[in-house]
Design an enzyme around this catalytic site. Structure first.
Site: not given
Ligand code: AMP
Length: 146
Positions: A37, A101, A107, A109
């Site tokens: 992440d 989300q 995805h 975590h």
């Molecule tokens: P969610 O809020 O459950 O949809 O999780 C999305 C996750 O993606 C969050 O924890 C962000 O920190 C992470 N995230 C956003 N952009 C990126 C990126 N470019 N590479 C890796 N993780 C990311």
């Protein structure tokens, strides 16, 4: 974004899967990909995605795709444990913006936890240092087993 809606093919995780934007990749198989992440809530915060599924969330996903994601989640969580020796591991997954989300490509975590390290903010903290994220990805990858 609500629970319903069309899958957006240019979401950020689809771009990572296609290699169009960089990520600290831990490893992949034919169906799934794990990477760090970029805004980690703890040291070693990793994500697992399906590479071909067009599911936005857990409610959309085909059961075989879900099984593939969860198998990889378990493999990566075990590798995180071996590599970083956390005291606990939180597995999280959010469905719809009301639930937190922010990226609409299903995805999971994997968030290692230590008693004395408070959980960082979800999708709102500081961006991780790319060298550090790549080093963690390598450390975890070295401890992946089949
Ligand atoms: P969610 O809020 O459950 O949809 O999780 C999305 C996750 O993606 C969050 O924890 C962000 O920190 C992470 N995230 C956003 N952009 C990126 C990126 N470019 N590479 C890796 N993780 C990311």
């Amino acid at each position: 974004m609500s629970l319903d809606g069309a899958y957006e093919r240019d979401n950020i995780f689809a771009k990572i899967v296609r290699g169009e934007i960089p990520a600290a990749r831990i490893g992949e198989d034919e169906k799934t990909l794990a990477f760090m992440d970029a805004f980690p809530q703890s040291r070693g915060h990793a994500l697992v995605v399906h590479k071909t599924s067009r599911a936005r969330n857990l409610l959309d996903v085909e059961q075989d795709e879900l099984a593939e994601i969860m198998n990889t989640t378990q493999r990566v969580a075990r590798a995180v444990r071996r590599a970083l020796e956390p005291e606990g591991i939180m597995i999280a997954q959010f469905n719809g913006s009301a639930a937190g989300q922010t990226v609409f490509h299903l995805h999971v975590h994997i968030i290692p936890r230590w008693r004395d390290a408070p959980l960082g903010r979800h999708a709102g903290g500081a961006m991780g240092d790319m060298n550090e994220l790549n080093a963690l990805a390598r450390q975890i990858a070295e401890r992946l087993e089949r």
